[in-house]
Design an enzyme around this catalytic site. Structure first.
Site, PDB file in Angstrom:
ATOM      1  N   HIS A  65      -4.656   5.349   9.745  1.00 52.47           N
ATOM      2  CA  HIS A  65      -3.944   6.616   9.963  1.00 52.47           C
ATOM      3  C   HIS A  65      -4.837   7.575  10.717  1.00 52.47           C
ATOM      4  CE1 HIS A  65      -5.989   6.690   6.066  1.00 52.47           C
ATOM      5  NE2 HIS A  65      -6.216   7.980   6.263  1.00 52.47           N
ATOM      6  N   GLY A  75     -15.230   7.320   4.666  1.00 51.94           N
ATOM      7  CA  GLY A  75     -14.432   8.118   3.717  1.00 51.94           C
ATOM      8  C   GLY A  75     -12.959   7.755   3.713  1.00 51.94           C
ATOM      9  N   ASN A 120     -10.599   8.014   9.600  1.00 49.73           N
ATOM     10  CA  ASN A 120     -11.705   7.580   8.759  1.00 49.73           C
ATOM     11  C   ASN A 120     -11.658   6.062   8.640  1.00 49.73           C
ATOM     12  OD1 ASN A 120     -12.517  10.258   8.233  1.00 49.73           O
ATOM     13  ND2 ASN A 120     -10.954  10.451   6.641  1.00 49.73           N
ATOM     14  N   CYS A 148       0.837  -1.207   0.000  1.00 50.64           N
ATOM     15  CA  CYS A 148       0.000   0.000   0.000  1.00 50.64           C
ATOM     16  C   CYS A 148       0.873   1.259   0.000  1.00 50.64           C
ATOM     17  CB  CYS A 148      -0.958  -0.007   1.198  1.00 50.64           C
ATOM     18  SG  CYS A 148      -0.315   0.691   2.726  1.00 50.64           S
ATOM     19  N   CYS A 196       2.731   1.977   3.197  1.00 50.40           N
ATOM     20  CA  CYS A 196       3.856   1.055   3.391  1.00 50.40           C
ATOM     21  C   CYS A 196       5.032   1.474   2.505  1.00 50.40           C
ATOM     22  CB  CYS A 196       3.425  -0.383   3.110  1.00 50.40           C
ATOM     23  SG  CYS A 196       2.460  -1.123   4.444  1.00 50.40           S
TER      24      CYS A 196
HETATM   25  P1  AMP Z   1      -8.219   9.140   4.167  1.00 53.61           P
HETATM   26  O1  AMP Z   1      -9.207   9.752   3.213  1.00 53.61           O
HETATM   27  O2  AMP Z   1      -8.618   9.276   5.598  1.00 53.61           O
HETATM   28  O3  AMP Z   1      -7.873   7.718   3.782  1.00 53.61           O
HETATM   29  O4  AMP Z   1      -6.904  10.008   4.048  1.00 53.61           O
HETATM   30  C1  AMP Z   1      -5.866   9.736   3.174  1.00 53.61           C
HETATM   31  C2  AMP Z   1      -4.960  10.928   3.215  1.00 53.61           C
HETATM   32  O5  AMP Z   1      -3.704  10.568   2.669  1.00 53.61           O
HETATM   33  C3  AMP Z   1      -5.464  12.139   2.425  1.00 53.61           C
HETATM   34  O6  AMP Z   1      -5.593  13.252   3.298  1.00 53.61           O
HETATM   35  C4  AMP Z   1      -4.373  12.354   1.383  1.00 53.61           C
HETATM   36  O7  AMP Z   1      -4.137  13.712   1.104  1.00 53.61           O
HETATM   37  C5  AMP Z   1      -3.169  11.698   2.042  1.00 53.61           C
HETATM   38  N1  AMP Z   1      -2.133  11.223   1.128  1.00 53.61           N
HETATM   39  C6  AMP Z   1      -2.284  10.413   0.051  1.00 53.61           C
HETATM   40  N2  AMP Z   1      -1.086  10.167  -0.524  1.00 53.61           N
HETATM   41  C7  AMP Z   1      -0.161  10.829   0.221  1.00 53.61           C
HETATM   42  C8  AMP Z   1       1.271  10.967   0.141  1.00 53.61           C
HETATM   43  N3  AMP Z   1       1.983  10.361  -0.811  1.00 53.61           N
HETATM   44  N4  AMP Z   1       1.886  11.739   1.066  1.00 53.61           N
HETATM   45  C9  AMP Z   1       1.177  12.348   2.034  1.00 53.61           C
HETATM   46  N5  AMP Z   1      -0.162  12.243   2.172  1.00 53.61           N
HETATM   47  C10 AMP Z   1      -0.830  11.502   1.276  1.00 53.61           C
END
Ligand code: AMP
Length: 108
Positions: free
Chosen positions: A95, A88, A82, A2, A5
Site C-alpha cells: 500500500h 515499519g 513501508n 489479509c 483483501c
Molecule cells: P503500514 O504501517 O505502512 O503497514 O500501514 C498500515 C496502515 O493501515 C496504518 O496507517 C493503519 O492506520 C491502516 N489501517 C489498518 N486497518 C485499517 C482499516 N480497517 N481501514 C483503514 N486503514 C486501516
C-alpha cells in the site's frame, strides 16, 4: 485473508476515495495528516518488493488520479510505502500512503 483483501471483498467497511477494476483508494483509519489515503492493488501482493513494473506503471496512473480526485495534485502531497520489518510495514498487502492537505513536516 489479509485485512486489506477483506476490505476489497467488502467484508470490512471502508471510506472509498476512488476505485477501478485493479486498484482501491480509501481513507486511513488512523490519519497522520489532514488527508491520509491508502492506495492498494486489488491483487494480493505482500510488499513493494514483490511489485512488477507493469503493476507499478498502472498504479502510478491510478495514484495520480487519486491526487486529482482529492484536489491535492498541484499543492502537493507525500507518498510513502513501508516495506518489511525495518520499514515499519504493519499490513502485509502492498500500500501507498498518500498524505496531504497541510504543510507536512520534514522526514529527516
Ligand atoms: P503500514 O504501517 O505502512 O503497514 O500501514 C498500515 C496502515 O493501515 C496504518 O496507517 C493503519 O492506520 C491502516 N489501517 C489498518 N486497518 C485499517 C482499516 N480497517 N481501514 C483503514 N486503514 C486501516
Amino acid at each position: 485473508m489479509c485485512i486489506f483483501c477483506k476490505i476489497i471483498e467488502g467484508e470490512i467497511p471502508n471510506k472509498t476515495v476512488l476505485e477501478n477494476d485493479n486498484f482501491l483508494a480509501f481513507e486511513d483509519i488512523s490519519p497522520q495528516a489532514k488527508i491520509h489515503v491508502l492506495i492498494i492493488p486489488k491483487v494480493h501482493i505482500q510488499s513493494f518488493n514483490e511489485m512488477t513494473p507493469n503493476i507499478m506503471a498502472e498504479m502510478t496512473s491510478f495514484i495520480q488520479e487519486v491526487a486529482l480526485t482529492l484536489g491535492v495534485k498541484s499543492d502537493g502531497y507525500r507518498l510513502i510505502t513501508n516495506i518489511g520489518q525495518n520499514g515499519g510495514q504493519e499490513v502485509g498487502h502492498v500500500h501507498f500512503h498518500l498524505l496531504a492537505g497541510e504543510q507536512l513536516g520534514s522526514i529527516n
